[in-house]
Design a protein around this motif. Structure first.
Motif, PDB file in Angstrom:
ATOM      1  N   HIS A   1       0.812  -1.216   0.000  1.00 60.32           N
ATOM      2  CA  HIS A   1       0.000   0.000   0.000  1.00 60.32           C
ATOM      3  C   HIS A   1       0.846   1.267   0.000  1.00 60.32           C
ATOM      4  O   HIS A   1       0.334   2.365  -0.190  1.00 60.32           O
TER       5      HIS A   1
ATOM      6  N   THR B   1      -0.406   7.759   3.848  1.00 51.48           N
ATOM      7  CA  THR B   1       0.109   6.499   3.308  1.00 51.48           C
ATOM      8  C   THR B   1       0.765   5.670   4.402  1.00 51.48           C
ATOM      9  O   THR B   1       0.568   4.447   4.465  1.00 51.48           O
TER      10      THR B   1
ATOM     11  N   GLN C   1      -1.897   4.122   6.368  1.00 54.32           N
ATOM     12  CA  GLN C   1      -2.484   3.052   5.573  1.00 54.32           C
ATOM     13  C   GLN C   1      -1.616   1.792   5.640  1.00 54.32           C
ATOM     14  O   GLN C   1      -2.139   0.683   5.743  1.00 54.32           O
TER      15      GLN C   1
ATOM     16  N   ARG D   1     -14.722   1.946  -0.815  1.00 48.51           N
ATOM     17  CA  ARG D   1     -13.820   3.066  -1.089  1.00 48.51           C
ATOM     18  C   ARG D   1     -14.161   3.686  -2.437  1.00 48.51           C
ATOM     19  O   ARG D   1     -14.262   4.899  -2.571  1.00 48.51           O
TER      20      ARG D   1
ATOM     21  N   ARG E   1      -9.706   7.256  -2.147  1.00 45.24           N
ATOM     22  CA  ARG E   1      -8.798   7.076  -1.020  1.00 45.24           C
ATOM     23  C   ARG E   1      -8.999   5.673  -0.471  1.00 45.24           C
ATOM     24  O   ARG E   1     -10.066   5.112  -0.571  1.00 45.24           O
ATOM     25  N   ASP E   2      -7.992   5.179   0.153  1.00 47.61           N
ATOM     26  CA  ASP E   2      -8.098   3.851   0.753  1.00 47.61           C
ATOM     27  C   ASP E   2      -8.962   3.940   1.995  1.00 47.61           C
ATOM     28  O   ASP E   2      -8.842   4.872   2.784  1.00 47.61           O
TER      29      ASP E   2
ATOM     30  N   ARG F   1      -8.668   2.439   4.598  1.00 49.29           N
ATOM     31  CA  ARG F   1      -7.848   2.297   5.790  1.00 49.29           C
ATOM     32  C   ARG F   1      -7.248   3.636   6.222  1.00 49.29           C
ATOM     33  O   ARG F   1      -6.701   3.758   7.289  1.00 49.29           O
ATOM     34  N   ALA F   2      -7.274   4.622   5.344  1.00 42.72           N
ATOM     35  CA  ALA F   2      -6.724   5.933   5.681  1.00 42.72           C
ATOM     36  C   ALA F   2      -7.780   6.973   5.323  1.00 42.72           C
ATOM     37  O   ALA F   2      -7.640   7.722   4.393  1.00 42.72           O
ATOM     38  N   SER F   3      -8.856   6.979   6.062  1.00 45.54           N
ATOM     39  CA  SER F   3     -10.017   7.765   5.678  1.00 45.54           C
ATOM     40  C   SER F   3      -9.970   9.220   6.105  1.00 45.54           C
ATOM     41  O   SER F   3     -10.843   9.974   5.777  1.00 45.54           O
TER      42      SER F   3
END
Length: 118
Positions: free
Chosen positions: A45, A58, A61, A96, A108-109, A111-113
């Motif tokens: 990622h 990142t 993430q 996503r 955006r992922d 996991r990194a909102s």
């Protein structure tokens, strides 16, 4: 877009919980196989930096992907099949992408909102 996000999840799971995990189990046991396959999943990622994502989100993430990868490893280990991690992974990419379409924000992922700061 939906097919693409599902395909990415299948590819990531096939690589990390399929090929890599199987190869690692033969040489280092389950703890090593869990750690290195989950770390690889997290590091994959990091490529989002190349796609324009800021470094801070990142890095978050990558850490989250390592933890999520550990959950997916446990699913693979306990069920003995790759299908369960693939099914668990699929909603992340799908949600996503749908969120990006609805809000017209860059993808955006999940996991990194947290939003990127200007």
């Amino acid at each position: 877009m939906l097919v693409g996000t599902i395909a990415v999840g299948i590819a990531e799971e096939t690589l990390t919980r399929g090929l890599v995990l199987t190869a690692l189990r033969g040489g280092m046991g389950e703890v090593g196989a869990w750690f290195w396959s989950s770390l690889l999943f997290g590091l994959l990622h990091g490529a989002n930096i190349v796609l324009g994502q800021d470094v801070g989100p990142t890095l978050q993430q990558i850490v989250f992907a390592f933890v999520f990868g550990s959950v997916l490893y446990a699913a693979r280990r306990s069920t003995g099949t790759l299908l369960v991690p693939i099914v668990l992974h699929a909603p992340c990419g799908t949600l996503r992408s749908w969120g990006a379409m609805v809000t017209s924000q860059p993808r955006r992922d999940c996991r990194a909102s947290s939003p990127t700061r200007p």
